[in-house]
Structures are given as C-alpha cells and as structure tokens.
Enzyme design. Structure first.
Site, PDB file in Angstrom:
ATOM      1  N   VAL A 160       0.851  -1.334   0.088  1.00  0.00           N
ATOM      2  CA  VAL A 160      -0.068   0.141  -0.337  1.00  0.00           C
ATOM      3  C   VAL A 160       0.915   1.354   0.155  1.00  0.00           C
ATOM      4  CG1 VAL A 160      -1.790   1.350   1.337  1.00  0.00           C
ATOM      5  CG2 VAL A 160      -1.908  -1.180   0.894  1.00  0.00           C
ATOM      6  N   VAL A 211     -11.365   0.886   6.056  1.00  0.00           N
ATOM      7  CA  VAL A 211     -12.720  -0.028   5.914  1.00  0.00           C
ATOM      8  C   VAL A 211     -12.872  -0.405   4.401  1.00  0.00           C
ATOM      9  CG1 VAL A 211     -15.053  -0.352   6.197  1.00  0.00           C
ATOM     10  CG2 VAL A 211     -13.732   0.754   8.087  1.00  0.00           C
ATOM     11  N   LYS A 237     -13.451  -3.625  11.038  1.00  0.00           N
ATOM     12  CA  LYS A 237     -14.235  -2.753  10.195  1.00  0.00           C
ATOM     13  C   LYS A 237     -15.699  -2.479  10.601  1.00  0.00           C
ATOM     14  CE  LYS A 237     -11.301  -4.470   6.359  1.00  0.00           C
ATOM     15  NZ  LYS A 237     -11.234  -5.245   5.238  1.00  0.00           N
ATOM     16  N   GLY A 266      -5.912  -4.443  -1.939  1.00  0.00           N
ATOM     17  CA  GLY A 266      -5.007  -4.344  -3.233  1.00  0.00           C
ATOM     18  C   GLY A 266      -4.368  -3.034  -3.057  1.00  0.00           C
TER      19      GLY A 266
END
Length: 349
Positions: free
Chosen positions: A30, A141, A214, A316
């Site tokens: 990330v 989230v 989340k 991702g």
C-alpha cells in the site's frame, strides 16, 4: 486526476502554491502505491519514510529528496512534517506514532483498522484537545470503497438502522472459489496465499478479526456506539467445507462471511445494537450472494434513503492507496500553508 499537476481546490481559490511536507510509516504494497500516486504532485513533498528494514529492496523508488529511516522519531519529531501517513499496521508502535503526531499538531491519515477500533474513544478525546488536526481513515474499511466518506457526509443527516456487508476480500475470494469449483478450504487458502490475497499468517482474515474491526468502525459511525470487538460473536471461515456449499445450493442459497450491525428498538422504549460476524446463508436472489472474488459490499439501511449499496474492490495496492490519496487531498483542500483554516473535519460525527 490524483497526481501530476493536480492543484487542490483550496490552494487554487486562494492563489497559493504551498507545499505540504509528509512523512510515511510503512513502505509495503500500500505504501508503494501511495508514493506512485502522489510522486508527481507538486504541492506535496515526502520528507521521510520509516520502515523496519532500511536495507530491503522496494519495488517503488523513493521520491526525490525523501530519505528512508528506521527511527520513527525522525518523522514525528520533525517540525517541518505537517502530515503523517500510517500504513505500517499493528497497535503498539503505530499507536505511539499516531497519538504523538496528533499531540504535535500533525494531520494523520491511516489505514489501521484494529488501531481505530481498539482506541477510537481515546483518539476522539485526543482530537478534541487538538481541534485543528485532521484525522482521516477512509482506507481502514473496505479498501477502495469510499464508505467512511458516505457515513461522515452522505448519511450525516440520516438515521442508520442496519449495516450488512462483506468486508474482507480474502475470505470472499476463498468462499467464492469453494462455491464455484467445489475445492476444499485448505487448497483454496493456499491458492489465495500464492496470489498474494492472504498473508503468510492468514488468521486475521480467515478467523474474521479483520472484518470485525471494520464492522466496529462502521457501527461507531452509524450508531455512535463504541463496541469492544473482543465481546462480539465472531466466527471465521476455517470450518467451512465444500459439503456446506452443496447443502446451501440445495436450498438456493450461498455462504458469505457477513458483518451485521443493527439498531433494535425496545418495546418499552430505548434501543440496543445487535452485532455479530459470521458465515451466513444468503438467499440466491439477494445481490450479496453473487458478490465474488475480492470484491466487498456494504448495504446500509436508513430512515431517509431506505437501502443504499456500496460495492468495490476491498483490498489491493491501488484501491487502498486511492483511498489514502483521497484523504491526503482532502487534508490539503482544508489547509493553507500547513495550517487548518478553522476546525478540522470531525472524524467521528
């Protein structure tokens, strides 16, 4: 565009060409995506990136003028750093970094769902002591879905009554493949690990802990209630078998790992929140039953809008980085030369 010659609206209106200086914690999948999306932005300068292993080779080059460090204080104690991006994860050092950054008046952008879920009340109290600090957490989230923004703004004048969702891409990928191919759990789990969808230790995903955090964050935003996630009923997917899917198909259902949080009105007045995370039999004619792969979905029931659906990639490099960059640009829009023009947006309205 989120990079290149993009000029935040606030700067353009006021004719300013200020540059915001940023420090980032974490330089993995990330973090690399964040740098790639922001490396051409002329109004943002990365001063330093803090990592555990400074000698490790990365697949993304550092921006010009940015150093790599193993000492978190190089960023947090640097008076020139105005914004901190935290994508290293964990709840120990990350907590120290986030809290000290807020105390020093630095804006914080984080994707750290367990940190927010566990310490949301402490974060909220600290932000009240530092009202000009922006605390942004869109990426915490459902990856690339702008669900936090929806709760903070789009649903701000509505009354949420129920939240239901697939909130973990790894488990949805595993369940989807088991359902379509009839493959056993362990085989599909290995496939998910080989493709990078699951960590070497997949427990946080497959046992439901990731999605539980989340769900707690959305419950806080939807109902204003802080939930101790350790007290929530939470069952993952590790005990699901291909036989379970055969039985589900017999009654035209599918199996999905769902987080559900609902406000229940008491007959004698008042209300309480019913919350759990578990594999659920979903009717085949329900759209959630047909959400496959790493895709996430959140259904929100509310008084004004009745039923709203939010769907998109739940994980991702670029989906998650996109949410972080959106927060970066939001902070830049409400600031001028590094100082907030009035109170910061409320993190937990």
């Amino acid at each position: 565009r989120v990079h290149g010659d993009c000029i935040p609206i606030y700067f353009a209106v006021h004719g300013k060409m200020a540059t915001m200086k940023v420090g980032m914690f974490g330089f993995g999948t990330v973090g690399g995506g964040v740098i790639q999306l922001l490396k051409e932005n002329k109004h943002l300068q990365f001063k330093a990136v803090c990592v555990r292993d400074t000698a490790k080779q990365r697949d993304v080059e550092l921006p010009a003028g940015c150093k790599i460090t193993g000492d978190w204080k190089d960023i947090v104690e640097d008076p020139e750093v105005q914004m901190v991006i935290e994508v290293m994860g964990g709840t120990t050092l990350a907590k120290e970094v986030v809290f000290e950054s807020i105390r020093r008046g630095k804006h914080v952008i984080t994707a750290n769902k367990p940190l927010i879920s566990k310490y949301v009340d402490e974060i909220e109290a600290l932000l009240k002591q530092h009202p000009t600090v922006c605390f942004m957490y869109e990426a915490s989230v459902c990856g690339g879905i702008p669900i936090i923004n929806a709760f903070q703004r789009g649903l701000a004048c509505d009354e949420v009554t129920k939240v239901v969702g697939i909130m973990n891409g790894t488990t949805n990928y595993i369940l989807s493949k088991m359902e379509k191919e009839g493959a056993p759990y362990q085989t599909v789990l290995k496939d998910a690990m080989d493709k990078g969808y699951a960590e070497a230790d997949p427990s946080a995903d497959v046992e439901g802990w990731d999605a539980r955090s989340k769900l707690c964050i959305l419950t806080k935003l939807g109902f204003g209630v802080t939930i101790d996630e350790e007290k929530i009923f939470c069952q993952g997917i590790s005990r699901i078998t291909s036989t379970d899917f055969q039985y589900a198909k017999m009654i035209n259902h599918n199996i999905k790992l769902l987080g559900i949080s609902e406000k229940i009105q008491k007959a004698e007045g008042g209300s309480f929140v019913n919350i759990f995370l578990s594999p659920v039999l979903v009717p085949g004619n329900n759209p959630i039953a047909n959400i496959d792969g790493v895709t996430n979905v959140v259904q929100v029931n509310s008084k004004n809008l009745n039923s709203s659906w939010f769907i998109g990639p739940g994980a991702g490099r670029y989906p998650t980085a996109n949410s972080i960059v959106a927060d970066v640009l939001d902070v830049m829009r409400v600031t001028l030369n590094g100082t907030v023009n009035g109170p910061a947006p409320i993190a937990f309205p």
